[in-house]
Write a protein that holds these residues in place. Structure first.
Motif, PDB file in Angstrom:
ATOM      1  N   LEU A  50     -18.155 -38.735  32.300  1.00 52.71           N
ATOM      2  CA  LEU A  50     -18.691 -37.425  31.920  1.00 52.71           C
ATOM      3  C   LEU A  50     -17.641 -36.604  31.188  1.00 52.71           C
ATOM      4  O   LEU A  50     -17.946 -35.925  30.200  1.00 52.71           O
ATOM      5  N   ASP A  51     -16.391 -36.671  31.639  1.00 49.71           N
ATOM      6  CA  ASP A  51     -15.323 -35.920  30.964  1.00 49.71           C
ATOM      7  C   ASP A  51     -15.157 -36.392  29.521  1.00 49.71           C
ATOM      8  O   ASP A  51     -14.908 -35.572  28.617  1.00 49.71           O
ATOM      9  N   ARG A  52     -15.264 -37.702  29.278  1.00 50.50           N
ATOM     10  CA  ARG A  52     -15.158 -38.219  27.914  1.00 50.50           C
ATOM     11  C   ARG A  52     -16.291 -37.690  27.040  1.00 50.50           C
ATOM     12  O   ARG A  52     -16.078 -37.285  25.888  1.00 50.50           O
ATOM     13  N   VAL A  53     -17.497 -37.712  27.586  1.00 53.41           N
ATOM     14  CA  VAL A  53     -18.654 -37.232  26.829  1.00 53.41           C
ATOM     15  C   VAL A  53     -18.495 -35.758  26.479  1.00 53.41           C
ATOM     16  O   VAL A  53     -18.699 -35.339  25.324  1.00 53.41           O
ATOM     17  N   VAL A  54     -18.130 -34.936  27.472  1.00 49.69           N
ATOM     18  CA  VAL A  54     -18.011 -33.496  27.248  1.00 49.69           C
ATOM     19  C   VAL A  54     -16.893 -33.193  26.250  1.00 49.69           C
ATOM     20  O   VAL A  54     -17.050 -32.338  25.363  1.00 49.69           O
ATOM     21  N   VAL A 238     -39.932 -38.217  20.162  1.00 47.83           N
ATOM     22  CA  VAL A 238     -39.528 -37.951  21.542  1.00 47.83           C
ATOM     23  C   VAL A 238     -38.251 -38.743  21.799  1.00 47.83           C
ATOM     24  O   VAL A 238     -38.260 -39.971  21.748  1.00 47.83           O
ATOM     25  N   LEU A 239     -37.155 -38.038  22.059  1.00 45.68           N
ATOM     26  CA  LEU A 239     -35.850 -38.665  22.228  1.00 45.68           C
ATOM     27  C   LEU A 239     -35.377 -38.543  23.664  1.00 45.68           C
ATOM     28  O   LEU A 239     -35.317 -37.444  24.218  1.00 45.68           O
ATOM     29  N   GLY A 240     -35.028 -39.686  24.271  1.00 46.68           N
ATOM     30  CA  GLY A 240     -34.401 -39.689  25.572  1.00 46.68           C
ATOM     31  C   GLY A 240     -32.941 -40.059  25.430  1.00 46.68           C
ATOM     32  O   GLY A 240     -32.545 -40.709  24.458  1.00 46.68           O
ATOM     33  N   VAL A 241     -32.133 -39.664  26.410  1.00 43.71           N
ATOM     34  CA  VAL A 241     -30.718 -39.995  26.372  1.00 43.71           C
ATOM     35  C   VAL A 241     -30.291 -40.454  27.760  1.00 43.71           C
ATOM     36  O   VAL A 241     -30.802 -39.968  28.782  1.00 43.71           O
ATOM     37  N   ALA A 242     -29.368 -41.402  27.800  1.00 46.80           N
ATOM     38  CA  ALA A 242     -28.864 -41.916  29.064  1.00 46.80           C
ATOM     39  C   ALA A 242     -28.085 -40.839  29.812  1.00 46.80           C
ATOM     40  O   ALA A 242     -27.692 -39.810  29.246  1.00 46.80           O
ATOM     41  N   SER A 243     -27.844 -41.081  31.097  1.00 44.68           N
ATOM     42  CA  SER A 243     -27.029 -40.172  31.895  1.00 44.68           C
ATOM     43  C   SER A 243     -25.657 -39.996  31.256  1.00 44.68           C
ATOM     44  O   SER A 243     -25.004 -40.967  30.862  1.00 44.68           O
ATOM     45  N   ALA A 244     -25.213 -38.748  31.198  1.00 44.55           N
ATOM     46  CA  ALA A 244     -23.918 -38.449  30.578  1.00 44.55           C
ATOM     47  C   ALA A 244     -22.735 -38.917  31.410  1.00 44.55           C
ATOM     48  O   ALA A 244     -21.596 -38.842  30.946  1.00 44.55           O
TER      49      ALA A 244
END
Length: 301
Positions: A50-54, A238-244
Motif C-alpha cells: 500500500l505504501d508503494r501504491v500511495v 465500468v472499471l474495477g481495480v485490485a486491492s491497493a
C-alpha cells in the motif's frame, strides 16, 4: 479547467493488528472476518504494498483521488479513527471516499464510525449519493454497503438511493459535467459470486441506462478489470481495480491504482485510463492506456 487527472484506488484494508479490539465487539459477524484476517488475509493485504501504491500515486499529483471502499477490515470505531488519520495524512487533500462492506460489517453509531470520514464522504447515511465537483468532473458517491447476514459480503443500493442517483446523473448531465460514479460492489453480473454481489444491481443499472454516465468505478472484487453497462446512447465503461494493498504475482490481482486523465472536447470528453500494477520485488508494471470517448448529450430521465 479543461483537463482533470483522477486517481482511483480501492480496498486498502488497513491493518488493525496494533489496535485494541474490545472483545465484546467481536461477538458477532466480525468474529469470522477476524479469523479470516488472522489466518490468511493479513498476509495478503500488506502495508508495504500500500505504501508503494500511495507513494507512486502522490508522485503524479492528481487533481482528485477516488477511493471505492474497504478502508477497514472489521468496521470497528477504532479502525474508522485510524482510517480517518490515514486519509488525513497519507492521501492527497482532495480525496473522495465511499464505504465498503467491511466498513459496515455490523451496525455502529454513524458519528463514532463512518461519520469520522465526513470530510471525504457524505456526512450522514441519508446523504448518499453525494456529489463532489472538481472543474468539469462530478464525482458521484453511492453507498452499496449494508450490514448483511453471516457469510454474506453482498450489497444493496435500495430504490430511494437509485432514484436519487438517476436524478443527480440527469442534472449533472444537463450541466455538461463528466459524471464518474463511485460504488463499492461491482454493478455488473458475473464479476463476483452471489454472496458478494450487488443484490439489486438492476436498480443501479436502470439509473445508468436512463440518465447516463461517463464512467463507473468500483472495488470489492480485488481484481482489476473492464466491463460495461448499457447507457442511453452507448455502453458506459465500468472499471474495477485490485486491492491497493494486495501482495500477488498475478497482474490482475496485484496491488494497483488507475490514473484517469479526462480532457474536455468540443463535443464531450476524452478519457484515458492508465493502470499501474505493483508486484513484490518488481518494478511498476504500467499497462497500455484504455481510451474512451463520451459525448455531452443529456438524455431524458
Amino acid at each position: 479547467m479543461t483537463e482533470i487527472v483522477l486517481a482511483h484506488l480501492s480496498d486498502p484494508h488497513l491493518s488493525h493488528d496494533k489496535l485494541y479490539l474490545p472483545p465484546a465487539a467481536l461477538l458477532n459477524k466480525r468474529a469470522l472476518s477476524q479469523l479470516s484476517w488472522r489466518r490468511k488475509r493479513r498476509f495478503l493485504h500488506v502495508g508495504a504494498m500500500l505504501d508503494r501504491v500511495v507513494a507512486d500515486l502522490r508522485a503524479t499529483a492528481p487533481d482528485v483521488v477516488a477511493l471505492t471502499g474497504d478502508l477497514t477490515n472489521l468496521g470497528l470505531p477504532v479502525e474508522c479513527r485510524q482510517a480517518a488519520d490515514w486519509l488525513r495524512h497519507a492521501m492527497p487533500a482532495q480525496t473522495v471516499a465511499i464505504p465498503g462492506n467491511h466498513d459496515m460489517l455490523v451496525r455502529e453509531r454513524w458519528p463514532d464510525s463512518l461519520g469520522l470520514w465526513a470530510p471525504w464522504m457524505a456526512p450522514t447515511p441519508d446523504d448518499f449519493p453525494f456529489v463532489r465537483r472538481v472543474g468539469p468532473l462530478a464525482l458521484i458517491g453511492v453507498n452499496s454497503a449494508r450490514p448483511m447476514p453471516w457469510f454474506s459480503a453482498a450489497g444493496r443500493v435500495g430504490l430511494p438511493q437509485a432514484d436519487r442517483l438517476a436524478a443527480i446523473l440527469h442534472d449533472t448531465g444537463r450541466q455538461g459535467l463528466c459524471r464518474v460514479v463511485l460504488i463499492h460492489h461491482p454493478p455488473v453480473a458475473g464479476i463476483v459470486p452471489r454472496r458478494k454481489a450487488l443484490l439489486d444491481r438492476a436498480l443501479f443499472a436502470d439509473a445508468i441506462a436512463r440518465a447516463g454516465a461517463e464512467l463507473v468505478l468500483h472495488g470489492h472484487s480485488h481484481v482489476s478489470g473492464l466491463s460495461s453497462l448499457p447507457g442511453p446512447l452507448a455502453p458506459v465503461p465500468v472499471l474495477g481495480v485490485a486491492s491497493a494493498s494486495m501482495r500477488s504475482e498475478r497482474p490482475a490481482r496485484a496491488a494497483a491504482w488507475q490514473q484517469i486523465r479526462i480532457s474536455t472536447t468540443e463535443r464531450g470528453f476524452h478519457i484515458e485510463v492508465r493502470r499501474r500494477i505493483f508486484r513484490p520485488d518488481r518494478p511498476v508494471l504500467a499497462l497500455a492506456p484504455m481510451i474512451f470517448t463520451s459525448y455531452r448529450t443529456p438524455s431524458p430521465i
